[in-house]
Write a protein that holds these residues in place. Structure first.
Motif, PDB file in Angstrom:
ATOM      1  N   LEU A  22       0.822  -1.213   0.000  1.00  0.00           N
ATOM      2  CA  LEU A  22       0.000   0.000   0.000  1.00  0.00           C
ATOM      3  C   LEU A  22       0.854   1.260   0.000  1.00  0.00           C
ATOM      4  O   LEU A  22       0.330   2.374  -0.049  1.00  0.00           O
ATOM      5  CB  LEU A  22      -0.932   0.000   1.219  1.00  0.00           C
ATOM      6  CG  LEU A  22      -1.854  -1.222   1.295  1.00  0.00           C
ATOM      7  CD1 LEU A  22      -2.615  -1.233   2.610  1.00  0.00           C
ATOM      8  CD2 LEU A  22      -2.823  -1.220   0.113  1.00  0.00           C
ATOM      9  N   VAL A  63      -7.645  -9.622  -5.883  1.00  0.00           N
ATOM     10  CA  VAL A  63      -8.342  -8.986  -4.748  1.00  0.00           C
ATOM     11  C   VAL A  63      -8.055  -7.487  -4.792  1.00  0.00           C
ATOM     12  O   VAL A  63      -6.963  -7.063  -5.182  1.00  0.00           O
ATOM     13  CB  VAL A  63      -7.888  -9.613  -3.400  1.00  0.00           C
ATOM     14  CG1 VAL A  63      -6.400  -9.503  -3.175  1.00  0.00           C
ATOM     15  CG2 VAL A  63      -8.654  -9.013  -2.224  1.00  0.00           C
ATOM     16  N   LEU A 115      -7.195  -4.324  -2.829  1.00  0.00           N
ATOM     17  CA  LEU A 115      -6.648  -3.964  -1.516  1.00  0.00           C
ATOM     18  C   LEU A 115      -7.090  -2.565  -1.101  1.00  0.00           C
ATOM     19  O   LEU A 115      -7.141  -2.248   0.088  1.00  0.00           O
ATOM     20  CB  LEU A 115      -5.118  -4.022  -1.540  1.00  0.00           C
ATOM     21  CG  LEU A 115      -4.497  -5.388  -1.823  1.00  0.00           C
ATOM     22  CD1 LEU A 115      -2.978  -5.273  -1.798  1.00  0.00           C
ATOM     23  CD2 LEU A 115      -4.965  -6.430  -0.812  1.00  0.00           C
ATOM     24  N   HIS A 175     -18.512  -6.069  -9.530  1.00  0.00           N
ATOM     25  CA  HIS A 175     -17.971  -4.872  -8.883  1.00  0.00           C
ATOM     26  C   HIS A 175     -17.216  -5.282  -7.617  1.00  0.00           C
ATOM     27  O   HIS A 175     -17.732  -6.043  -6.804  1.00  0.00           O
ATOM     28  CB  HIS A 175     -19.104  -3.911  -8.535  1.00  0.00           C
ATOM     29  CG  HIS A 175     -18.606  -2.646  -7.916  1.00  0.00           C
ATOM     30  ND1 HIS A 175     -17.928  -1.686  -8.640  1.00  0.00           N
ATOM     31  CD2 HIS A 175     -18.652  -2.197  -6.639  1.00  0.00           C
ATOM     32  CE1 HIS A 175     -17.589  -0.697  -7.836  1.00  0.00           C
ATOM     33  NE2 HIS A 175     -18.014  -0.976  -6.619  1.00  0.00           N
ATOM     34  N   LEU A 176     -16.003  -4.793  -7.474  1.00  0.00           N
ATOM     35  CA  LEU A 176     -15.152  -5.180  -6.351  1.00  0.00           C
ATOM     36  C   LEU A 176     -14.760  -3.959  -5.521  1.00  0.00           C
ATOM     37  O   LEU A 176     -14.226  -2.985  -6.066  1.00  0.00           O
ATOM     38  CB  LEU A 176     -13.880  -5.869  -6.868  1.00  0.00           C
ATOM     39  CG  LEU A 176     -14.065  -7.130  -7.723  1.00  0.00           C
ATOM     40  CD1 LEU A 176     -12.743  -7.526  -8.370  1.00  0.00           C
ATOM     41  CD2 LEU A 176     -14.596  -8.283  -6.901  1.00  0.00           C
ATOM     42  N   GLU A 177     -15.036  -4.061  -4.231  1.00  0.00           N
ATOM     43  CA  GLU A 177     -14.585  -3.046  -3.274  1.00  0.00           C
ATOM     44  C   GLU A 177     -13.446  -3.644  -2.456  1.00  0.00           C
ATOM     45  O   GLU A 177     -13.135  -4.827  -2.593  1.00  0.00           O
ATOM     46  CB  GLU A 177     -15.738  -2.666  -2.331  1.00  0.00           C
ATOM     47  CG  GLU A 177     -16.974  -2.107  -3.006  1.00  0.00           C
ATOM     48  CD  GLU A 177     -16.908  -0.600  -3.208  1.00  0.00           C
ATOM     49  OE1 GLU A 177     -16.079   0.060  -2.543  1.00  0.00           O
ATOM     50  OE2 GLU A 177     -17.677  -0.087  -4.038  1.00  0.00           O
ATOM     51  N   GLU A 178     -12.893  -2.852  -1.562  1.00  0.00           N
ATOM     52  CA  GLU A 178     -11.768  -3.302  -0.733  1.00  0.00           C
ATOM     53  C   GLU A 178     -12.070  -4.648  -0.064  1.00  0.00           C
ATOM     54  O   GLU A 178     -13.090  -4.797   0.607  1.00  0.00           O
ATOM     55  CB  GLU A 178     -11.496  -2.234   0.331  1.00  0.00           C
ATOM     56  CG  GLU A 178     -10.236  -2.494   1.116  1.00  0.00           C
ATOM     57  CD  GLU A 178     -10.000  -1.427   2.183  1.00  0.00           C
ATOM     58  OE1 GLU A 178     -10.299  -0.244   1.934  1.00  0.00           O
ATOM     59  OE2 GLU A 178      -9.530  -1.797   3.275  1.00  0.00           O
ATOM     60  N   GLY A 179     -11.191  -5.616  -0.297  1.00  0.00           N
ATOM     61  CA  GLY A 179     -11.335  -6.939   0.310  1.00  0.00           C
ATOM     62  C   GLY A 179     -12.051  -7.939  -0.583  1.00  0.00           C
ATOM     63  O   GLY A 179     -11.965  -9.149  -0.346  1.00  0.00           O
ATOM     64  N   ASP A 180     -12.772  -7.445  -1.593  1.00  0.00           N
ATOM     65  CA  ASP A 180     -13.477  -8.370  -2.500  1.00  0.00           C
ATOM     66  C   ASP A 180     -12.490  -9.069  -3.419  1.00  0.00           C
ATOM     67  O   ASP A 180     -11.535  -8.455  -3.901  1.00  0.00           O
ATOM     68  CB  ASP A 180     -14.491  -7.609  -3.368  1.00  0.00           C
ATOM     69  CG  ASP A 180     -15.699  -7.125  -2.590  1.00  0.00           C
ATOM     70  OD1 ASP A 180     -16.028  -7.732  -1.553  1.00  0.00           O
ATOM     71  OD2 ASP A 180     -16.319  -6.141  -3.030  1.00  0.00           O
ATOM     72  N   HIS A 181     -12.743 -10.345  -3.677  1.00  0.00           N
ATOM     73  CA  HIS A 181     -11.837 -11.097  -4.539  1.00  0.00           C
ATOM     74  C   HIS A 181     -12.623 -11.888  -5.572  1.00  0.00           C
ATOM     75  O   HIS A 181     -13.839 -12.080  -5.439  1.00  0.00           O
ATOM     76  CB  HIS A 181     -10.936 -12.012  -3.713  1.00  0.00           C
ATOM     77  CG  HIS A 181     -11.678 -13.071  -2.958  1.00  0.00           C
ATOM     78  ND1 HIS A 181     -11.877 -14.328  -3.460  1.00  0.00           N
ATOM     79  CD2 HIS A 181     -12.272 -13.050  -1.752  1.00  0.00           C
ATOM     80  CE1 HIS A 181     -12.549 -15.040  -2.583  1.00  0.00           C
ATOM     81  NE2 HIS A 181     -12.805 -14.295  -1.534  1.00  0.00           N
ATOM     82  N   LEU A 195      -4.246  -6.790  -6.056  1.00  0.00           N
ATOM     83  CA  LEU A 195      -3.236  -7.829  -5.926  1.00  0.00           C
ATOM     84  C   LEU A 195      -3.692  -8.989  -6.793  1.00  0.00           C
ATOM     85  O   LEU A 195      -4.812  -9.504  -6.619  1.00  0.00           O
ATOM     86  CB  LEU A 195      -3.126  -8.268  -4.471  1.00  0.00           C
ATOM     87  CG  LEU A 195      -2.120  -9.396  -4.241  1.00  0.00           C
ATOM     88  CD1 LEU A 195      -0.694  -8.862  -4.334  1.00  0.00           C
ATOM     89  CD2 LEU A 195      -2.350 -10.037  -2.877  1.00  0.00           C
TER      90      LEU A 195
END
Lengths: 104, 104
Positions: free
Chosen positions: A5, A53, A55, A70-76, A99
């Motif tokens: 990060l 994922v 981050l 749709h992916l937010e923080e932590g979604d993989h 990542l």
């Protein structure tokens, strides 16, 4: 790069792909986006499977055969090899850090 | 588990290991700790290489041959196969979420 990060690229005119680990059957990349979609034309059609994922930030992956995820923080998400897809949206207001683990 | 930071186990009497992905040459796990050290006795001595990142919280990995590596959110570390190590500390005040990629 010791922290995923930190040390984010200052020039984000293009999406930035940075290798983290490279082994025989697996490689890990950090991808930093800001409002980018990719590839610019067409679809990714990869030899390797990909597990990805978010981050930090948010993005959307569109599969040629649907759905749009749709992916937010932590979604993989797992993207099987040759499953044609593209990044159809990333947040233009903030950096998105992905990542990605590519594997055979 | 769709989100690595959500649905954290409520019972953290023991450290919790959850499989995320299992493939021929790679597997991915979420590990949730809160003040745990592990293994309880001795050292991990793994057949697989391991790449690990702290997604939330903080922990310390001690190698038998040194050094001791403290990891905060975003910090990552590669642990070669048979490199004997242990988790010598995790934050007792908050949950630590590790993402571990084991590979051959």
């Amino acid at each position: 790069m010791r922290n995923l990060l930190a040390g984010l690229p200052s020039d984000l005119e293009d999406e930035v792909f940075e290798p983290i680990l490279e082994a025989e059957h697996v490689r890990i990349e950090r991808i930093v986006s800001k409002g980018h979609t990719s590839p610019q034309k067409g679809w990714y059609d990869q030899q390797e499977h990909e597990w990805v994922v978010v981050l930090e930030g948010a993005g959307t992956v569109l599969f040629e055969q649907g759905p749009e995820v749709h992916l937010e923080e932590g979604d993989h998400l797992t993207i099987p090899a040759h499953s044609r897809h593209r990044v159809s949206w990333t947040d233009p207001e903030r950096v998105t850090v992905w990542l990605a683990v590519f594997y055979l």
